[in-house]
Scaffold this motif. Structure first.
Motif, PDB file in Angstrom:
ATOM      1  N   GLY A 165     -14.206 -13.612   8.013  1.00  0.00           N
ATOM      2  CA  GLY A 165     -14.125 -12.642   6.825  1.00  0.00           C
ATOM      3  C   GLY A 165     -14.380 -11.365   7.110  1.00  0.00           C
ATOM      4  N   VAL A 166     -15.487 -10.917   7.408  1.00  0.00           N
ATOM      5  CA  VAL A 166     -15.884  -9.549   7.912  1.00  0.00           C
ATOM      6  C   VAL A 166     -14.899  -8.893   8.928  1.00  0.00           C
ATOM      7  CG1 VAL A 166     -17.708  -7.972   9.060  1.00  0.00           C
ATOM      8  CG2 VAL A 166     -18.340  -9.909   7.415  1.00  0.00           C
ATOM      9  N   LEU A 167     -14.605  -9.666  10.023  1.00  0.00           N
ATOM     10  CA  LEU A 167     -13.709  -9.070  11.120  1.00  0.00           C
ATOM     11  C   LEU A 167     -12.230  -9.146  10.503  1.00  0.00           C
ATOM     12  CD1 LEU A 167     -14.745 -11.101  14.190  1.00  0.00           C
ATOM     13  CD2 LEU A 167     -15.097  -8.735  13.852  1.00  0.00           C
ATOM     14  N   ALA A 168     -11.786  -9.661   9.719  1.00  0.00           N
ATOM     15  CA  ALA A 168     -10.527  -9.770   8.869  1.00  0.00           C
ATOM     16  C   ALA A 168     -10.308  -8.499   8.143  1.00  0.00           C
ATOM     17  CB  ALA A 168     -10.209 -11.192   8.280  1.00  0.00           C
ATOM     18  N   VAL A 169     -11.448  -8.354   7.263  1.00  0.00           N
ATOM     19  CA  VAL A 169     -11.343  -7.199   6.451  1.00  0.00           C
ATOM     20  C   VAL A 169     -11.441  -5.859   7.155  1.00  0.00           C
ATOM     21  CG1 VAL A 169     -12.661  -5.846   4.843  1.00  0.00           C
ATOM     22  CG2 VAL A 169     -12.439  -8.434   4.413  1.00  0.00           C
ATOM     23  N   LEU A 170     -12.053  -5.670   8.199  1.00  0.00           N
ATOM     24  CA  LEU A 170     -12.256  -4.725   9.090  1.00  0.00           C
ATOM     25  C   LEU A 170     -11.060  -4.410   9.799  1.00  0.00           C
ATOM     26  CD1 LEU A 170     -14.562  -2.716   9.891  1.00  0.00           C
ATOM     27  CD2 LEU A 170     -14.918  -4.126  11.957  1.00  0.00           C
ATOM     28  N   HIS A 171     -10.340  -5.495  10.234  1.00  0.00           N
ATOM     29  CA  HIS A 171      -9.236  -5.381  10.641  1.00  0.00           C
ATOM     30  C   HIS A 171      -7.940  -4.674   9.915  1.00  0.00           C
ATOM     31  CE1 HIS A 171      -5.078  -6.513  12.929  1.00  0.00           C
ATOM     32  NE2 HIS A 171      -4.682  -7.191  11.801  1.00  0.00           N
ATOM     33  N   PHE A 172      -7.978  -5.216   8.583  1.00  0.00           N
ATOM     34  CA  PHE A 172      -7.109  -4.210   7.789  1.00  0.00           C
ATOM     35  C   PHE A 172      -7.489  -3.192   7.306  1.00  0.00           C
ATOM     36  CE2 PHE A 172      -5.528  -5.062   3.127  1.00  0.00           C
ATOM     37  CZ  PHE A 172      -4.488  -4.356   3.425  1.00  0.00           C
ATOM     38  N   TRP A 173      -8.615  -2.890   7.160  1.00  0.00           N
ATOM     39  CA  TRP A 173      -9.406  -1.461   6.977  1.00  0.00           C
ATOM     40  C   TRP A 173      -8.984  -0.451   8.190  1.00  0.00           C
ATOM     41  CZ3 TRP A 173     -13.170  -0.760   3.024  1.00  0.00           C
ATOM     42  CH2 TRP A 173     -13.804   0.566   2.923  1.00  0.00           C
ATOM     43  N   TRP A 174      -9.107  -0.975   9.313  1.00  0.00           N
ATOM     44  CA  TRP A 174      -8.760   0.081  10.624  1.00  0.00           C
ATOM     45  C   TRP A 174      -7.402   0.038  10.669  1.00  0.00           C
ATOM     46  CZ3 TRP A 174     -12.998  -2.189  14.459  1.00  0.00           C
ATOM     47  CH2 TRP A 174     -14.011  -1.388  14.216  1.00  0.00           C
ATOM     48  N   LEU A 175      -6.467  -0.983  10.191  1.00  0.00           N
ATOM     49  CA  LEU A 175      -5.160  -0.850  10.340  1.00  0.00           C
ATOM     50  C   LEU A 175      -4.271   0.328   9.358  1.00  0.00           C
ATOM     51  CD1 LEU A 175      -2.383  -1.854  11.278  1.00  0.00           C
ATOM     52  CD2 LEU A 175      -2.453  -3.510   9.565  1.00  0.00           C
ATOM     53  N   VAL A 176      -4.999   0.439   8.190  1.00  0.00           N
ATOM     54  CA  VAL A 176      -4.609   1.414   6.973  1.00  0.00           C
ATOM     55  C   VAL A 176      -4.986   2.781   7.690  1.00  0.00           C
ATOM     56  CG1 VAL A 176      -4.803   2.001   4.757  1.00  0.00           C
ATOM     57  CG2 VAL A 176      -4.616  -0.229   5.339  1.00  0.00           C
ATOM     58  N   LYS A 177      -3.838   3.684   7.586  1.00  0.00           N
ATOM     59  CA  LYS A 177      -3.919   4.797   8.206  1.00  0.00           C
ATOM     60  C   LYS A 177      -4.578   5.830   6.999  1.00  0.00           C
ATOM     61  CE  LYS A 177      -1.765   4.540  12.177  1.00  0.00           C
ATOM     62  NZ  LYS A 177      -1.560   2.943  11.986  1.00  0.00           N
ATOM     63  N   SER A 178      -4.224   5.840   5.900  1.00  0.00           N
ATOM     64  CA  SER A 178      -4.585   6.738   4.751  1.00  0.00           C
ATOM     65  C   SER A 178      -5.180   5.979   3.488  1.00  0.00           C
ATOM     66  CB  SER A 178      -3.395   7.424   4.397  1.00  0.00           C
ATOM     67  OG  SER A 178      -2.483   6.955   4.151  1.00  0.00           O
ATOM     68  N   ASP A 179      -4.349   5.233   2.826  1.00  0.00           N
ATOM     69  CA  ASP A 179      -4.873   4.863   1.330  1.00  0.00           C
ATOM     70  C   ASP A 179      -5.643   3.405   1.661  1.00  0.00           C
ATOM     71  OD1 ASP A 179      -5.186   3.952  -1.221  1.00  0.00           O
ATOM     72  OD2 ASP A 179      -3.250   3.911  -1.607  1.00  0.00           O
ATOM     73  N   ILE A 180      -6.738   3.469   1.549  1.00  0.00           N
ATOM     74  CA  ILE A 180      -7.708   2.501   1.884  1.00  0.00           C
ATOM     75  C   ILE A 180      -8.115   1.501   0.520  1.00  0.00           C
ATOM     76  CG2 ILE A 180      -8.847   3.546   3.881  1.00  0.00           C
ATOM     77  CD1 ILE A 180     -11.194   4.154   2.135  1.00  0.00           C
ATOM     78  N   ARG A 181      -7.460   1.759  -0.516  1.00  0.00           N
ATOM     79  CA  ARG A 181      -7.857   1.011  -1.667  1.00  0.00           C
ATOM     80  C   ARG A 181      -7.697  -0.147  -1.707  1.00  0.00           C
ATOM     81  NH1 ARG A 181      -4.438   4.530  -6.138  1.00  0.00           N
ATOM     82  NH2 ARG A 181      -2.847   4.180  -4.350  1.00  0.00           N
ATOM     83  N   GLU A 182      -6.690  -0.683  -0.822  1.00  0.00           N
ATOM     84  CA  GLU A 182      -6.477  -2.114  -0.836  1.00  0.00           C
ATOM     85  C   GLU A 182      -7.499  -2.852   0.056  1.00  0.00           C
ATOM     86  OE1 GLU A 182      -2.703  -5.497  -0.534  1.00  0.00           O
ATOM     87  OE2 GLU A 182      -2.617  -3.392   0.218  1.00  0.00           O
ATOM     88  N   PRO A 183      -7.701  -2.463   1.409  1.00  0.00           N
ATOM     89  CA  PRO A 183      -8.707  -3.224   2.127  1.00  0.00           C
ATOM     90  C   PRO A 183     -10.176  -2.952   1.378  1.00  0.00           C
ATOM     91  CG  PRO A 183      -7.828  -1.092   3.023  1.00  0.00           C
ATOM     92  CD  PRO A 183      -6.966  -1.622   2.043  1.00  0.00           C
ATOM     93  N   ALA A 184     -10.351  -1.833   0.623  1.00  0.00           N
ATOM     94  CA  ALA A 184     -11.641  -1.700   0.111  1.00  0.00           C
ATOM     95  C   ALA A 184     -11.854  -3.059  -0.932  1.00  0.00           C
ATOM     96  CB  ALA A 184     -11.850  -0.355  -0.586  1.00  0.00           C
ATOM     97  N   LEU A 185     -10.776  -3.248  -1.797  1.00  0.00           N
ATOM     98  CA  LEU A 185     -10.706  -4.195  -2.753  1.00  0.00           C
ATOM     99  C   LEU A 185     -11.164  -5.525  -2.084  1.00  0.00           C
ATOM    100  CD1 LEU A 185     -10.118  -5.421  -5.496  1.00  0.00           C
ATOM    101  CD2 LEU A 185      -7.955  -5.507  -4.857  1.00  0.00           C
ATOM    102  N   TYR A 186     -10.482  -5.987  -0.889  1.00  0.00           N
ATOM    103  CA  TYR A 186     -11.109  -7.322  -0.204  1.00  0.00           C
ATOM    104  C   TYR A 186     -12.317  -7.059   0.191  1.00  0.00           C
ATOM    105  CZ  TYR A 186      -6.305  -8.744  -0.720  1.00  0.00           C
ATOM    106  OH  TYR A 186      -5.003  -8.955  -1.418  1.00  0.00           O
ATOM    107  N   ALA A 187     -12.729  -5.816   0.706  1.00  0.00           N
ATOM    108  CA  ALA A 187     -14.066  -5.752   1.268  1.00  0.00           C
ATOM    109  C   ALA A 187     -15.211  -6.004   0.188  1.00  0.00           C
ATOM    110  CB  ALA A 187     -14.467  -4.172   1.733  1.00  0.00           C
ATOM    111  N   ALA A 188     -14.769  -5.550  -0.985  1.00  0.00           N
ATOM    112  CA  ALA A 188     -15.548  -5.830  -2.227  1.00  0.00           C
ATOM    113  C   ALA A 188     -15.697  -7.145  -2.524  1.00  0.00           C
ATOM    114  CB  ALA A 188     -15.352  -5.016  -3.317  1.00  0.00           C
TER     115      ALA A 188
END
Length: 213
Positions: A165-188
């Motif tokens: 779960g941690v790695l998957a969210v990090l993968h999504f977070w680092w993939l996003v270039k600018s708007d991090i709202r969606e990966p931040a939601l999954y991180a929360a």
């Protein structure tokens, strides 16, 4: 009669879960065929990126739902929910495999040896590949036979899902270039799910009787 009704309701619920889990894939397959056959813009300006993104996103969503089963069971007092955890986890793995396959086939286009270069040079691919590798033994050992063979070690092994779960969210977070709202939601969401487990574990530890030497 009551056991039969319960069995029927479980079968109906599992059928519904199967249908819901397969719906995003069916929609994506239909849109892919539409693009392929009519050259439409059903998948946007970059169909390959859209396919990869959607498959990866559903893998993450299903993983979050699978992780939510235990807190929901504890909050509702309905142990029957556990019956859906393995199914949801396997669907998360299936979408992760499709996400990875789309990257290999549609993005790399047969130059599969390039993946090793990408894993070494691109951190978001490194953590994404690590998450998939950790999911692999969990999927393989999800059968009743493996549960019996591994015994208590099965539970220890499947705690790797938290790292996934941690790695998957990090993968999504680092993939996003600018708007991090969606990966931040999954991180929360992940933080809440893991935080609940940590709180329950601490509460259990505190409730244990103190041994006097």
């Amino acid at each position: 009669m009551p056991p039969r009704k319960t069995a029927t309701s479980i079968i109906a619920a599992k059928t519904l879960v199967h249908a819901l889990a397969l719906t995003p894939l069916a929609i994506l397959a239909w849109q892919f065929w539409d693009v392929y056959s009519t050259n439409s813009d059903a998948l946007g300006a970059d169909p390959v990126a859209e396919i990869e993104h959607r498959l990866g996103l559903w893998a993450l969503r299903l993983l979050m739902v699978a992780l939510a089963i235990t807190p929901l069971r504890q909050l509702t007092g309905k142990p029957v929910l556990v019956r859906f955890r393995r199914m949801l986890g396997l669907y998360a793995f299936a979408y992760a495999c499709l996400h990875f396959s789309a990257y290999l086939i549609l993005d790399l286009r047969g130059y599969w040896t390039q993946i090793f270069e990408d894993i070494a040079k691109r951190p978001y691919i490194t953590v994404g590949f690590a998450a998939w590798l950790l999911l692999l033994p969990l999927a393989i050992t999800s059968t009743q036979g493996w549960i019996r063979r591994l015994g208590r070690n099965w539970g220890r092994l499947h705690k790797l899902v938290y790292a996934v779960g941690v790695l998957a969210v990090l993968h999504f977070w680092w993939l996003v270039k600018s708007d991090i709202r969606e990966p931040a939601l999954y991180a929360a969401i992940l933080a809440a799910l893991l935080g609940w487990r940590a709180w329950k574990w601490l509460a259990k530890r505190r409730a244990m009787p103190v041994r006097v030497a």
